[in-house]
Design an enzyme around this catalytic site. Structure first.
Site, PDB file in Angstrom:
ATOM      1  N   THR A   1      -0.464  -9.911  11.997  1.00 17.97           N
ATOM      2  CA  THR A   1      -1.701  -9.989  11.334  1.00 17.97           C
ATOM      3  C   THR A   1      -2.491 -11.236  11.940  1.00 17.97           C
ATOM      4  O   THR A   1      -1.948 -12.270  11.654  1.00 17.97           O
ATOM      5  CB  THR A   1      -1.826  -9.933   9.845  1.00 17.97           C
TER       6      THR A   1
ATOM      7  N   HIS B   1      -4.039  -1.977  -2.438  1.00 21.42           N
ATOM      8  CA  HIS B   1      -3.913  -3.545  -2.430  1.00 21.42           C
ATOM      9  C   HIS B   1      -3.163  -4.125  -3.412  1.00 21.42           C
ATOM     10  O   HIS B   1      -2.151  -5.033  -3.096  1.00 21.42           O
ATOM     11  CB  HIS B   1      -5.511  -3.943  -2.590  1.00 21.42           C
ATOM     12  N   GLU B   2      -3.244  -3.912  -4.490  1.00 20.05           N
ATOM     13  CA  GLU B   2      -2.404  -4.724  -5.586  1.00 20.05           C
ATOM     14  C   GLU B   2      -0.975  -4.328  -5.270  1.00 20.05           C
ATOM     15  O   GLU B   2       0.028  -5.039  -5.786  1.00 20.05           O
ATOM     16  CB  GLU B   2      -2.770  -4.159  -7.167  1.00 20.05           C
TER      17      GLU B   2
ATOM     18  N   ASP C   1     -13.664  -0.108  -0.172  1.00 19.71           N
ATOM     19  CA  ASP C   1     -12.511   0.688   0.000  1.00 19.71           C
ATOM     20  C   ASP C   1     -12.576   1.777   1.114  1.00 19.71           C
ATOM     21  O   ASP C   1     -11.540   1.653   1.561  1.00 19.71           O
ATOM     22  CB  ASP C   1     -12.493   1.842  -1.432  1.00 19.71           C
TER      23      ASP C   1
ATOM     24  N   HIS D   1      -2.592 -11.974   0.781  1.00 18.61           N
ATOM     25  CA  HIS D   1      -3.665 -11.651   1.582  1.00 18.61           C
ATOM     26  C   HIS D   1      -3.677 -12.225   2.891  1.00 18.61           C
ATOM     27  O   HIS D   1      -2.852 -12.897   3.319  1.00 18.61           O
ATOM     28  CB  HIS D   1      -4.897 -12.522   0.820  1.00 18.61           C
TER      29      HIS D   1
ATOM     30  N   THR E   1      -7.623  -0.109  -4.594  1.00 20.58           N
ATOM     31  CA  THR E   1      -7.585  -1.593  -5.312  1.00 20.58           C
ATOM     32  C   THR E   1      -5.991  -1.140  -5.725  1.00 20.58           C
ATOM     33  O   THR E   1      -5.362  -2.206  -5.599  1.00 20.58           O
ATOM     34  CB  THR E   1      -8.227  -1.485  -6.578  1.00 20.58           C
TER      35      THR E   1
ATOM     36  N   LEU F   1     -11.124  -6.603 -10.160  1.00 18.93           N
ATOM     37  CA  LEU F   1     -10.969  -4.968  -9.761  1.00 18.93           C
ATOM     38  C   LEU F   1      -9.578  -4.711 -10.379  1.00 18.93           C
ATOM     39  O   LEU F   1      -8.978  -3.758 -11.065  1.00 18.93           O
ATOM     40  CB  LEU F   1     -11.070  -4.671  -8.550  1.00 18.93           C
ATOM     41  N   GLY F   2      -8.606  -5.714  -9.891  1.00 13.95           N
ATOM     42  CA  GLY F   2      -7.231  -5.542 -10.311  1.00 13.95           C
ATOM     43  C   GLY F   2      -6.445  -6.836 -10.117  1.00 13.95           C
ATOM     44  O   GLY F   2      -6.874  -7.733  -9.250  1.00 13.95           O
TER      45      GLY F   2
HETATM   46  N1  ARG Z   1      -7.930  -8.501  -6.713  1.00 13.38           N
HETATM   47  C1  ARG Z   1      -8.841  -7.904  -5.898  1.00 13.38           C
HETATM   48  C2  ARG Z   1     -10.256  -7.981  -6.652  1.00 13.38           C
HETATM   49  O1  ARG Z   1     -10.215  -7.796  -7.911  1.00 13.38           O
HETATM   50  C3  ARG Z   1      -8.738  -6.787  -5.217  1.00 13.38           C
HETATM   51  C4  ARG Z   1      -9.728  -6.061  -4.197  1.00 13.38           C
HETATM   52  C5  ARG Z   1      -9.346  -4.790  -3.890  1.00 13.38           C
HETATM   53  N2  ARG Z   1     -10.264  -4.394  -2.902  1.00 13.38           N
HETATM   54  C6  ARG Z   1     -10.671  -3.224  -2.674  1.00 13.38           C
HETATM   55  N3  ARG Z   1     -11.676  -2.648  -1.815  1.00 13.38           N
HETATM   56  N4  ARG Z   1     -10.563  -2.114  -3.543  1.00 13.38           N
HETATM   57  O2  ARG Z   1     -11.371  -8.154  -6.129  1.00 13.38           O
HETATM   58 ZN    ZN Z   2      -5.333  -9.468  -3.684  1.00 14.15          ZN
HETATM   59 CA    CA Z   3      -0.385 -13.282   9.915  1.00 11.94          CA
END
Ligand code: ARG
Ligand code: ZN
Ligand code: CA
Length: 331
Positions: free
Chosen positions: A264, A237-238, A301, A247, A234, A196-197
């Protein structure tokens, strides 16, 4: 800033007599009164003595003045707001194959809006945080995003391999704009492996490759986005990685490693889809309720809704005046 100045003023008044007042008072007072009322402030005298004899001290004091001036300028130009919020300027580099992958300005602005809500803690679903984790919620991370520029280019490449970073080359994609001073986000049609990214952590990559890459169906919200990754998370998160958040299971594939945030719970690995709360998982024989609704997991998401206080502190360290991404504060 006003508060800081005010505070400094009070300390100054408390420790040293105000020069202007003592001059006027002296003019109206008898010599005896002068003697009893006179205050002295040896700070400047002592400072002058040190600076005239110690070149190293002089250099330190000059550096402090330069730092202070730069900080005040950061505030003046609006990158650091009066309450300490850092506003990161964003450059979108859209490398598309078909016209539908040339995502609209509306989509790009919707991504900025999502980032500002998620990093401001004003996202409506933030209240989905289970009460167990409410005490560690970050609230406002005091990081914001502002769209600075959008660059678009067509390419014949249909699948991009993250490792190759070809979207960041002037010949096969779009070269970054001042990567030390702008968060560059590339948007590409398709990535290999269904990625995704991805993002680079601070300190890990040469400037020309620094930044974030997101596949087109997952940027922003609304028409053209692809469920269940259609809420712009995404990028949330990135950008977390870009600001030095690992993570939840640590930066390794083995899991149960530290993510350097002590609020966490330790995690053996990613969670996917829509887990149901509470979700207990085990590391080193200890079972813990998982904070899977955090942006640094792999859930859908609509499930990821919050950062923690420790994560906020880590990100603020990165964009602080002496942090590895302090350049984001400078034009
Ligand atoms: N780098 C992760 C991937 O490509 C990003 C995950 C992001 N999660 C999300 N729910 N948008 O899977
Ligand atoms: Zn990640
Ligand atoms: Ca922790």
């Amino acid at each position: 800033m006003k508060k800081i100045l005010l505070g400094a003023g009070i300390i100054f008044l408390a420790s040293c007599n105000n020069d202007v007042n003592s001059v006027t008072e002296q003019q109206e007072e008898t010599p005896t009164q002068q003697l009893t009322n006179r205050r002295s402030c040896p700070s400047d005298m002592m400072r002058d003595k040190i600076l005239s004899t110690d070149p190293a001290a002089r250099a330190r004091v000059e550096a402090i003045e330069q730092f202070t001036e730069k900080h005040l300028n950061d505030i003046k130009v609006g990158k650091v707001l009066a309450d300490g919020t850092v506003e990161i300027p964003v450059v979108f580099n859209v490398v598309y194959n078909t016209s539908s992958e040339n995502v609209s300005d509306t989509r790009l602005q919707s991504q900025i809006d999502v980032l500002n809500r998620d990093y401001g803690g004003t996202n409506a679903d933030n209240s989905n945080t289970p009460s167990e984790f409410v005490p560690v919620k970050a609230g406002d991370t005091k990081i914001r995003f502002r769209l600075a520029k959008t660059v678009r280019k067509q390419s014949s490449i249909t699948v991009w391999n993250p490792d190759e970073n070809k979207m960041k080359s002037a010949t096969t994609g779009i070269a970054a704009t001042s990567p030390d001073n702008y968060l560059n986000i590339w948007i590409v049609n398709n990535m290999s492996g269904g990625t995704l990214g991805y993002a680079y952590y601070p300190g890990t990559i040469s400037a020309s490759l620094d930044g974030v890459v997101i596949a087109a169906p997952y940027i922003g919200t609304g028409s053209g986005t692809s469920a269940p990754f259609n809420l712009g998370r995404t990028a949330t998160h990135e950008v977390g990685h870009y600001l030095n958040l690992p993570h939840l299971w640590g930066s390794s594939n083995t899991g149960c490693q530290t993510d350097y945030s002590n609020d966490t719970p330790v995690s053996p690995g990613p969670n996917y889809g829509i887990p149901s709360y509470p979700l207990y998982r085990t590391c080193s024989g200890v079972s813990r309720s998982q904070i899977f609704m955090n942006y640094m997991d792999y859930v859908d998401d609509k499930v990821m809704v919050m950062f923690t206080t420790n994560q906020k502190q880590r990100m603020q360290a990165v964009v602080s005046a002496s942090g590895p991404r302090s350049g984001l504060r400078v034009y």
